[in-house]
Design a protein around this motif. Structure first.
Motif, PDB file in Angstrom:
ATOM      1  N   ASN A  40       0.818  -1.203   0.000  1.00 16.90           N
ATOM      2  CA  ASN A  40       0.000   0.000   0.000  1.00 16.90           C
ATOM      3  C   ASN A  40       0.860   1.264   0.000  1.00 16.90           C
ATOM      4  OD1 ASN A  40      -2.589   1.276   0.145  1.00 16.90           O
ATOM      5  ND2 ASN A  40      -2.280   1.607   2.327  1.00 16.90           N
ATOM      6  N   CYS A  41       1.872   1.275   0.845  1.00 18.88           N
ATOM      7  CA  CYS A  41       2.756   2.445   0.945  1.00 18.88           C
ATOM      8  C   CYS A  41       3.616   2.619  -0.305  1.00 18.88           C
ATOM      9  CB  CYS A  41       3.657   2.307   2.173  1.00 18.88           C
ATOM     10  SG  CYS A  41       2.795   2.418   3.762  1.00 18.88           S
ATOM     11  N   LEU A  42       4.142   1.519  -0.828  1.00 18.61           N
ATOM     12  CA  LEU A  42       5.001   1.600  -2.011  1.00 18.61           C
ATOM     13  C   LEU A  42       4.227   2.084  -3.234  1.00 18.61           C
ATOM     14  CD1 LEU A  42       7.195  -1.624  -1.686  1.00 18.61           C
ATOM     15  CD2 LEU A  42       7.918   0.751  -1.383  1.00 18.61           C
ATOM     16  N   LEU A  43       2.982   1.682  -3.354  1.00 13.37           N
ATOM     17  CA  LEU A  43       2.158   2.151  -4.469  1.00 13.37           C
ATOM     18  C   LEU A  43       1.937   3.664  -4.374  1.00 13.37           C
ATOM     19  CD1 LEU A  43      -0.493  -0.707  -4.731  1.00 13.37           C
ATOM     20  CD2 LEU A  43       1.311  -0.166  -6.377  1.00 13.37           C
ATOM     21  N   ALA A  44       1.781   4.159  -3.149  1.00  9.78           N
ATOM     22  CA  ALA A  44       1.626   5.610  -2.962  1.00  9.78           C
ATOM     23  C   ALA A  44       2.922   6.344  -3.304  1.00  9.78           C
ATOM     24  CB  ALA A  44       1.212   5.912  -1.520  1.00  9.78           C
ATOM     25  N   VAL A  45       4.064   5.779  -2.908  1.00  9.74           N
ATOM     26  CA  VAL A  45       5.359   6.384  -3.229  1.00  9.74           C
ATOM     27  C   VAL A  45       5.580   6.406  -4.740  1.00  9.74           C
ATOM     28  CG1 VAL A  45       7.859   6.082  -3.036  1.00  9.74           C
ATOM     29  CG2 VAL A  45       6.424   5.784  -1.020  1.00  9.74           C
ATOM     30  N   MET A  46       5.214   5.317  -5.419  1.00  8.46           N
ATOM     31  CA  MET A  46       5.367   5.246  -6.874  1.00  8.46           C
ATOM     32  C   MET A  46       4.441   6.246  -7.570  1.00  8.46           C
ATOM     33  SD  MET A  46       5.710   1.119  -7.362  1.00  8.46           S
ATOM     34  CE  MET A  46       5.872   1.200  -9.156  1.00  8.46           C
ATOM     35  N   ALA A  47       3.255   6.456  -7.018  1.00  9.03           N
ATOM     36  CA  ALA A  47       2.342   7.454  -7.586  1.00  9.03           C
ATOM     37  C   ALA A  47       2.940   8.855  -7.456  1.00  9.03           C
ATOM     38  CB  ALA A  47       0.989   7.387  -6.886  1.00  9.03           C
ATOM     39  N   TYR A  48       3.557   9.111  -6.323  1.00  8.74           N
ATOM     40  CA  TYR A  48       4.215  10.411  -6.128  1.00  8.74           C
ATOM     41  C   TYR A  48       5.383  10.581  -7.101  1.00  8.74           C
ATOM     42  CZ  TYR A  48       6.802  14.196  -3.870  1.00  8.74           C
ATOM     43  OH  TYR A  48       7.478  15.366  -3.618  1.00  8.74           O
ATOM     44  N   ASP A  49       6.112   9.495  -7.342  1.00  9.03           N
ATOM     45  CA  ASP A  49       7.221   9.528  -8.299  1.00  9.03           C
ATOM     46  C   ASP A  49       6.722   9.873  -9.697  1.00  9.03           C
ATOM     47  OD1 ASP A  49      10.098   8.711  -9.080  1.00  9.03           O
ATOM     48  OD2 ASP A  49       8.865   7.430 -10.357  1.00  9.03           O
ATOM     49  N   LEU A  54      12.662   6.136   1.980  1.00  8.60           N
ATOM     50  CA  LEU A  54      11.224   6.025   1.725  1.00  8.60           C
ATOM     51  C   LEU A  54      10.746   4.587   1.878  1.00  8.60           C
ATOM     52  CD1 LEU A  54      10.630   8.414  -1.322  1.00  8.60           C
ATOM     53  CD2 LEU A  54       9.677   8.638   0.981  1.00  8.60           C
ATOM     54  N   VAL A  55      11.534   3.643   1.378  1.00 10.17           N
ATOM     55  CA  VAL A  55      11.178   2.224   1.508  1.00 10.17           C
ATOM     56  C   VAL A  55      11.235   1.791   2.973  1.00 10.17           C
ATOM     57  CG1 VAL A  55      11.831  -0.139   0.898  1.00 10.17           C
ATOM     58  CG2 VAL A  55      11.918   1.659  -0.832  1.00 10.17           C
ATOM     59  N   LEU A  56      12.290   2.217   3.676  1.00  6.28           N
ATOM     60  CA  LEU A  56      12.429   1.856   5.092  1.00  6.28           C
ATOM     61  C   LEU A  56      11.319   2.471   5.938  1.00  6.28           C
ATOM     62  CD1 LEU A  56      16.302   2.128   5.630  1.00  6.28           C
ATOM     63  CD2 LEU A  56      14.911   0.064   5.389  1.00  6.28           C
ATOM     64  N   LEU A  57      10.960   3.710   5.640  1.00  4.08           N
ATOM     65  CA  LEU A  57       9.863   4.361   6.362  1.00  4.08           C
ATOM     66  C   LEU A  57       8.554   3.613   6.135  1.00  4.08           C
ATOM     67  CD1 LEU A  57       8.762   6.720   8.052  1.00  4.08           C
ATOM     68  CD2 LEU A  57       8.485   8.011   5.923  1.00  4.08           C
ATOM     69  N   SER A  58       8.314   3.201   4.905  1.00  7.28           N
ATOM     70  CA  SER A  58       7.112   2.427   4.590  1.00  7.28           C
ATOM     71  C   SER A  58       7.101   1.109   5.361  1.00  7.28           C
ATOM     72  CB  SER A  58       7.042   2.151   3.082  1.00  7.28           C
ATOM     73  OG  SER A  58       6.994   3.346   2.340  1.00  7.28           O
ATOM     74  N   LEU A  59       8.265   0.469   5.450  1.00 11.61           N
ATOM     75  CA  LEU A  59       8.371  -0.799   6.171  1.00 11.61           C
ATOM     76  C   LEU A  59       8.107  -0.612   7.656  1.00 11.61           C
ATOM     77  CD1 LEU A  59       9.066  -3.806   6.214  1.00 11.61           C
ATOM     78  CD2 LEU A  59      11.480  -3.183   6.419  1.00 11.61           C
ATOM     79  N   PRO A  77      -2.839   6.726   1.758  1.00 16.18           N
ATOM     80  CA  PRO A  77      -2.121   6.406   0.516  1.00 16.18           C
ATOM     81  C   PRO A  77      -3.033   6.386  -0.710  1.00 16.18           C
ATOM     82  CG  PRO A  77      -1.421   4.941   2.262  1.00 16.18           C
ATOM     83  CD  PRO A  77      -2.606   5.687   2.785  1.00 16.18           C
ATOM     84  N   LEU A  78      -4.243   5.844  -0.550  1.00 17.03           N
ATOM     85  CA  LEU A  78      -5.173   5.801  -1.678  1.00 17.03           C
ATOM     86  C   LEU A  78      -5.550   7.214  -2.113  1.00 17.03           C
ATOM     87  CD1 LEU A  78      -6.894   4.172  -3.631  1.00 17.03           C
ATOM     88  CD2 LEU A  78      -8.692   4.079  -1.888  1.00 17.03           C
ATOM     89  N   PHE A  79      -5.787   8.091  -1.142  1.00 13.21           N
ATOM     90  CA  PHE A  79      -6.080   9.487  -1.467  1.00 13.21           C
ATOM     91  C   PHE A  79      -4.887  10.127  -2.182  1.00 13.21           C
ATOM     92  CE2 PHE A  79      -5.711  13.997  -0.327  1.00 13.21           C
ATOM     93  CZ  PHE A  79      -6.910  14.484  -0.853  1.00 13.21           C
ATOM     94  N   GLY A  80      -3.673   9.803  -1.718  1.00 11.65           N
ATOM     95  CA  GLY A  80      -2.475  10.327  -2.364  1.00 11.65           C
ATOM     96  C   GLY A  80      -2.350   9.854  -3.803  1.00 11.65           C
ATOM     97  N   ILE A  81      -2.690   8.582  -4.045  1.00 15.53           N
ATOM     98  CA  ILE A  81      -2.646   8.032  -5.407  1.00 15.53           C
ATOM     99  C   ILE A  81      -3.667   8.727  -6.296  1.00 15.53           C
ATOM    100  CG2 ILE A  81      -3.090   5.959  -6.788  1.00 15.53           C
ATOM    101  CD1 ILE A  81      -1.990   4.330  -4.409  1.00 15.53           C
TER     102      ILE A  81
END
Length: 277
Positions: free
Chosen positions: A112-121, A144-149, A210-214
């Protein structure tokens, strides 16, 4: 129903997708094929990103991490289900069930978090290309990956620790093929108000934000793409985000499907029990 302390509970019973023995071999074949295809596909993505220097970009770095996490997520659910079908034994220990819940929450939350990060990218790459290398600099990828984890682990531990305080009844049947948090809470005989509030509250924040961010990112992406004068630029922009959008649809669609199947299966089993009684 009689109540027992949670320390006295030895195992749960996973009822699976169906009670029909004739369908077990079909379900086994379908899920084994899906598992192998998913593992192979994600491994190929990881290998391609690792060995092709042209793919050493933020988008593909996050994609490779997403692929690795998908391998972990599906491995935490499907193999146990396949073993249960082969052994004709749907039981799972109390400890094993709670570890299962924890793994599913961690890997599902990390997806869920990684998909939001990729959307931001994608948003920065298309809407603000001039500052893309500054915003998505190499020193930001791993944090960013570590924070998501870390967020995913805290989320999983919070739910598991709250469930451990519950007492369970003698009817410990889970109407699913894996240990699902909501179904376990339903089996408790003690007060589950706090757990239910926590599930909806945290789910609203942890999944909703995250969904709202996407959604927010893609609204701006589509708006920027439509303003592009050349059709070639539009095609390139949509091709850049097309794969990510497909993964987002698959992830949330699958999650919604699992939730619906759980509700429908649970309702049908309760109706059958009431009819037999």
């Amino acid at each position: 129903m009689a109540t027992v302390n949670q320390t006295g509970v030895s195992e749960f019973l996973l009822l699976g997708l169906t009670d029909d023995p004739a369908l077990q071999s079909l379900i086994f074949s379908i899920f084994l094929s899906m598992y192998l295809i998913t593992i192979l596909g994600n491994l190929l993505i990881i290998l391609a990103v690792s060995f092709d220097s042209h793919l050493h970009t933020p988008m593909y770095f996050f994609l490779s991490n997403l692929s690795f996490n998908d391998i972990c997520l599906i491995t935490s659910t499907i193999p146990k289900m396949l073993v249960n079908i082969l052994r004709q034994d749907q039981s799972i220990t109390y400890t094993g069930c709670f570890f299962w819940v924890c793994f599913v929450l961690v890997f599902g939350g990390l997806d869920n978090c990684l998909l939001a990060v990729m959307a931001y990218d994608c948003y920065v790459a298309i809407c603000h290309p001039l500052i893309y290398t500054v915003v998505m600099n190499p020193h930001l990828h791993v944090p960013l990956v570590l924070l998501s984890l870390v967020i995913s682990i805290v989320h999983a531990l919070l739910h598991n620790l709250m469930v451990l305080r519950l007492s369970f009844c003698t009817d410990l049947e889970i109407p699913h093929f894996f240990c699902e948090l909501a179904q376990i809470i339903k089996l408790a005989c003690s007060d589950t108000l706090i757990n239910n509030v926590l599930v909806y509250l945290v789910a609203g924040l942890f999944a909703g934000v995250p969904l709202f961010g996407i959604i927010f990112s893609y609204i701006h992406i589509v708006s920027s793409v439509l303003r592009m004068p050349s059709s070639e630029g539009k095609h390139k922009a949509f091709s850049t985000c097309g794969s990510h959008l497909s993964v987002v649809s698959l992830f949330y669609g699958t999650g919604f499907g699992v939730y619906i199947s759980s509700v429908v299966t649970d309702s049908s089993r309760k109706s059958l029990k009431q009819w037999l009684q």
